[in-house]
Design an enzyme around this catalytic site. Structure first.
Site, PDB file in Angstrom:
ATOM      1  N   SER A  58      15.570   9.951 -13.913  1.00  0.00           N
ATOM      2  CA  SER A  58      16.693   9.007 -13.868  1.00  0.00           C
ATOM      3  C   SER A  58      16.500   7.698 -14.611  1.00  0.00           C
ATOM      4  CB  SER A  58      17.071   8.702 -12.413  1.00  0.00           C
ATOM      5  OG  SER A  58      17.872   9.732 -11.889  1.00  0.00           O
ATOM      6  N   LYS A  81      19.606  -2.061 -10.914  1.00  0.00           N
ATOM      7  CA  LYS A  81      20.352  -0.881 -10.458  1.00  0.00           C
ATOM      8  C   LYS A  81      20.882  -1.112  -9.047  1.00  0.00           C
ATOM      9  CE  LYS A  81      19.674   4.195 -10.248  1.00  0.00           C
ATOM     10  NZ  LYS A  81      18.683   5.283 -10.467  1.00  0.00           N
ATOM     11  N   SER A 129      20.263   9.026 -13.539  1.00  0.00           N
ATOM     12  CA  SER A 129      21.216   8.250 -12.790  1.00  0.00           C
ATOM     13  C   SER A 129      21.267   6.767 -13.123  1.00  0.00           C
ATOM     14  CB  SER A 129      20.900   8.399 -11.297  1.00  0.00           C
ATOM     15  OG  SER A 129      19.655   7.780 -10.983  1.00  0.00           O
TER      16      SER A 129
END
Lengths: 477, 480
Positions: free
Chosen positions: A166, A67, A142
């Site tokens: 997330s 990420k 997310s």
């Protein structure tokens, strides 16, 4: 899908150890797929020759998608935000270092909601990520880029972060496994902070075994993170095939869904109940349980997380790194223009919420009150775990929704996290596994356990996963 | 100055701790190095960096708390204090708020409110014109100082005059120096002081509206700044105008106070618990280790000098508040040369006058034993006080043994058994001033002064005044 990339990560590592496949070839195969990414899952893909690997290392050169908010030395790390435009950190996050130390190679950085604020990946400076099951729909957020990349076979596995859901919610919407460990299990050093008391790194993988393997090399006390802790025992690869003696609690407060008619979708409820029936068939006992304060979790979360974020994001001022707009005029104007243009709407909304919640005269009514609710929620879970081994809920009340359908309604968007927000508030581990499909879209099943129950949680998820028999290979094709 | 109003002063003192590394990272502390060489992701506030508490700074804070008699919190908390400014790379300072590491205590008769740990900001250098931000062309940031461990010591509003504030700071500086926790150098910024000043009618228990004087960079300026602010407030009150709560800057050159910001402009720091740190625990072991490093402090030493050595309070403090003087004094007393501690103490100012007030007497040519011997010689009247001073001057210049100097220079006291030297001098004095002699003979002892003075003058100070008086009376008695 080539034969190479159809291998799961753990299987690929075993094949490299056995010298059946070559790590360099595996890396090239994934890089080709990641490079041809049509989902906007990646913000950066490795270039140049495959990095050197040690075939004897535990993870043996299996590529990893990371990420964007994990700092990687010399490699763009923008946390999905324009305000970090061009930022290449001088150091690497502990979790990434741990994993490269165990042998993984860095395949690419994945798209995300800006500073991990969002549940649809529409709040990214790099544009939205598309759901590989239906490109008109969101992947969740997310960690949407990580979930979509794993689901679409652009990466064998990925890491993400979970603050209010997330990891678990995009895992649910993309049909992959996602684990949010106990708070402190993974070091936060080098994770660009959203809400420090909630942020936790975790794996996203095609199955529970891969997730366990990745997690086992992420965790550990780090002297650079005072809130990190050593797990009481190492993470082991799960082998359980049944749930004999396991007591599952189903919290009626969470099953009711949120207010405003935003309850659990029928298709999601159906898949959830079918999974409970399977669990019972595997020997589990199931009963309803009470988490009386859980319905207030969302409210508490949307005070605590923005409050911490308002301080964490204050450093992006254009003075030292990242975007600077103006600078020839006075300091306040440069601050205002940089932050005005560098942050997206959702980030600004949360900074304002958080600033307000901490303001003199409002602290007790908002932030202080939210901390009390947080304590109550942790107490609720403690009480529940006296009777149950795990709590089970749907991960998300909905399957993947259409791009743009909730973008203008922040409250509806926040309800995505109704079932995932209580766990980080209590600091406890939780995971999401695919439990089937509803109208062709994956549904996630969530299990949460007491602090440091990662191993038993992974065992239970492994047994359930086998019984469910979810097949996501079609979207990897 | 209206005498019906009294000043009420409280101080907030920031002290840079002399640890090896910074408060929350491993960067070394420095002073005077090139800018921006001691920094890392933590003290630059880079994304993803996290603070870790410096154990040495905690130890120093506990040491300070123990020295001040504070209560040491077994569990205290760090908070974030939010403000935007380029000297603060995270845009918040990690500080302590509602649960500081030390609470209460006192230094002398001034009560301490609290002592807490925090981090220093970076240094802004304003280029052009005055060096202050207003009117400068541009500002640059040096992060070397950023993250330096600080303690903030907050007093209760117990001070009543600028002089008392100066005195308090002097004692505090000595105390901190003896604790070996800081360089406590105001010029280098390792000690910085803000003062809260208000006035109130004498006898009133209520506090008036206070103003805050920021960052005065010497003890002298602090004293002058406070004095100027008291005058300003008294003039306001006399004119029937209210004192407005504001933060002020004192310009030591113009002696003018200018407003930095008013109450309305005051920052809302939005304190909240620092989520990147766990509560700070001080174990009994940590406390015991810190206690071992707390030596006898100036106020205790002054008390001991009074109680055990019989020094007057003023003398005791003058010695105790300068460690090099008190150490030297104690060595001289320990030499046990035959003088009382009070007699030895009386020679210290003489020595300081000769070697310079900033010098360490231990570094001079006069050993503590030599000073003690000199004090004993004078006390035994074997050397007069004046001659003793001459001996000391010689000692400072050349070192050596006081007794030997006395013999070499012939500075020993003249006495009646010293041949007929002193007796002869007394006779000449009586002969030179028969009027005075007659008055003394009639019992008017006031008239003896000129006679004694004559002998002292003629003997060049070698005569002992008491002995001279005795001899004069003896001679006059014989004459009757």
């Amino acid at each position: 899908m080539t034969e190479l990339t159809e291998l799961g990560a753990a299987a690929a590592a075993r094949a490299i150890h056995a010298r059946e496949i070559d790590a360099g070839e595996l890396f090239e195969a994934y890089r080709e797929r990641a490079g041809a990414d049509e989902l906007n899952a990646f913000t950066w893909v490795a270039e140049g020759p495959p990095p050197p690997t040690d075939p004897a290392a535990p993870l043996a050169g299996v590529p990893l998608a990371v990420k964007d908010l994990f700092c990687t030395e010399g490699i763009p790390s923008q946390a999905g935000s324009r305000i970090l435009e061009g930022y290449r950190p001088p150091y690497t996050a502990t979790v990434v270092e741990n994993l490269t130390g165990a042998g993984v190679t860095l395949l690419g950085k994945t798209n995300q909601d800006e500073f991990a604020m969002g549940s649809s990946n529409e709040n990214s400076a790099f544009g939205p990520v598309l759901n590989p099951w239906d490109r008109g729909r969101v992947p969740g957020g997310s960690s949407g880029g990580s979930a979509a990349a794993v689901a679409a076979g652009l990466a064998p596995w990925a890491i993400g972060t979970d603050t209010g859901g997330s990891i678990r919610q995009p895992a649910s919407l993309c049909g992959v496994v996602g684990v949010k460990p106990t708070y402190g299990a993974c070091s936060r050093w080098g994770m660009i902070a959203f809400a420090s008391s909630l942020d936790q790194a975790g794996p996203l993988a095609r199955d529970v075994t891969d997730a366990a393997l990745l997690l086992s090399h992420m965790v550990g006390h780090d002297r650079r993170d005072s809130t990190s802790v050593a797990l009481p025992e190492p993470i082991t690869l799960p082998t359980a095939e049944d749930l004999t003696g396991i007591r599952l609690g189903v919290p009626e407060e969470l099953l009711a869904g949120g207010d405003d008619g935003a309850g659990i979708e029928p298709g999601v409820r159906e898949s959830f109940e079918a999974t409970l029936a399977l669990a019972e068939g595997l020997g589990a006992t199931i009963d309803t349980c009470r988490l009386p304060h859980a319905p207030h979790a969302l409210s508490a979360y949307y005070l605590i997380a923005p409050a911490e974020a308002s301080a964490n994001l204050a450093r992006y001022d254009g003075v030292r790194y990242g975007l600077r707009v103006g600078g020839e005029e006075d300091l306040a104007t440069m601050y205002t223009r940089t932050r005005g243009e560098g942050f997206g709407a959702e980030v600004k909304r949360r900074i304002m919420l958080g600033t307000y919640a901490l303001s003199s005269g409002y602290y007790d009514a908002y932030y202080g009150q939210a901390l009390k609710v947080r304590t109550k929620i942790a107490d609720d879970f403690r009480a529940a775990f006296a009777r149950f081994d795990f709590i089970a809920t749907p991960t998300s009340p909905w399957t993947a929704f259409e791009l743009g359908s909730k973008a203008d309604d922040p409250l509806a968007m926040y309800l995505n996290d109704f079932c995932t927000v209580p766990m980080p508030l209590a600091g406890i581990p939780a995971l999401s596994i695919p439990s089937g499909c509803s109208d062709g879209l994956p549904v996630g099943f969530q299990l949460a356990g007491p602090a440091f129950s990662e191993n038993p949680l992974l065992q239970a998820a492994h047994a359930l996963e086998r019984a469910i028999g979810f097949d996501g290979s079609q979207v990897r094709a | 100055m209206s005498s019906s109003y009294e000043p009420v002063i409280g101080l907030e003192i920031h002290v840079q701790l002399r640890t090896r590394t910074k408060m929350f990272c491993g960067c070394e502390l420095s002073f005077g190095d090139p800018p921006n060489v001691h920094c890392c992701p933590v003290c630059l506030g880079l994304p993803g960096a996290l603070p870790v508490v410096n154990a040495a700074a905690v130890d120093f804070a506990v040491r300070i708390g123990l020295a001040l008699g504070s209560e040491i919190a077994p569990r205290s908390l760090f908070h974030r204090k939010n403000y935007f400014y380029p000297d603060s790379p995270k845009a918040y300072q990690i500080s302590q708020y509602d649960v500081p590491i030390c609470s209460g205590g006192c230094l002398g008769d001034v009560r301490i409110h609290r002592v807490h740990l925090e981090e220093d900001a970076a240094k802004l250098v304003h280029i052009g014109s005055s060096g202050r931000i207003h009117g400068s062309d541009r500002s640059v940031v040096d992060f070397n100082r950023c993250g330096t461990p600080l303690v903030e010591i907050v007093t209760e509003p117990d001070l009543r005059s600028p002089e008392q504030a100066h005195e308090f700071l002097t004692v505090l500086r000595t105390t901190l120096r003896q604790l070996e926790v800081s360089d406590v150098n105001m010029e280098e910024g390792s000690l910085r002081c803000d003062a809260n000043v208000s006035i109130r009618p004498v006898g009133s228990a209520r506090l008036g509206t206070k103003t805050e004087l920021k960052n005065m960079n010497s003890f002298r300026f602090l004293q002058r700044g406070i004095r100027a602010e008291i005058v300003r407030q008294q003039e306001l009150v006399a004119a029937g105008e209210p004192v407005v709560q504001e933060t002020l800057h004192f310009d030591p050159v113009s002696e003018r106070l200018t407003s930095l910001r008013s109450k309305e402009e005051a920052h809302d720091y939005r304190y909240f618990p620092e989520p990147d740190l766990v509560p700070l625990l001080v174990t009994p072991e940590m406390r015991a280790a810190a206690a071992e490093r707390v030596p006898e402090l100036p106020t205790d030493r002054a008390r001991r000098f009074e109680a055990e050595l019989g020094l007057r309070p003023g003398t005791a403090r003058d010695l105790a508040f300068r460690r090099e003087l008190s150490d030297y004094f104690e060595r001289a007393v320990a030499a046990d040369a035959g003088a009382t501690p009070v007699e030895v103490a009386n020679w210290i100012p003489q020595l300081v006058e000769r070697i310079g007030s900033a010098a360490d007497p231990a570094q001079s040519r006069v050993g503590p034993e030599a000073l003690a011997t000199l004090a004993a010689l004078v006390a035994a009247k074997r050397v007069s006080r004046d001659a003793g001073r001459e001996v000391l001057t010689t000692l400072v210049a050349e070192g050596g043994d006081p007794q030997a100097i006395v013999e070499r220079e012939g500075l020993g006291t003249l006495s009646d058994d010293d041949g007929d030297g002193l007796a002869a001098l007394v006779d000449s004095a009586l002969a030179a001033d028969p009027d005075a002699a007659a008055k003394v003979a009639q019992g008017n002892m006031k008239a003896i002064g000129p006679l004694v003075g004559y002998v002292m003058r003629e003997s060049k100070g070698r005569a002992d005044g008491g002995e001279v008086t005795r001899l004069i009376r003896e001679r006059l008695a014989e004459q009757v």
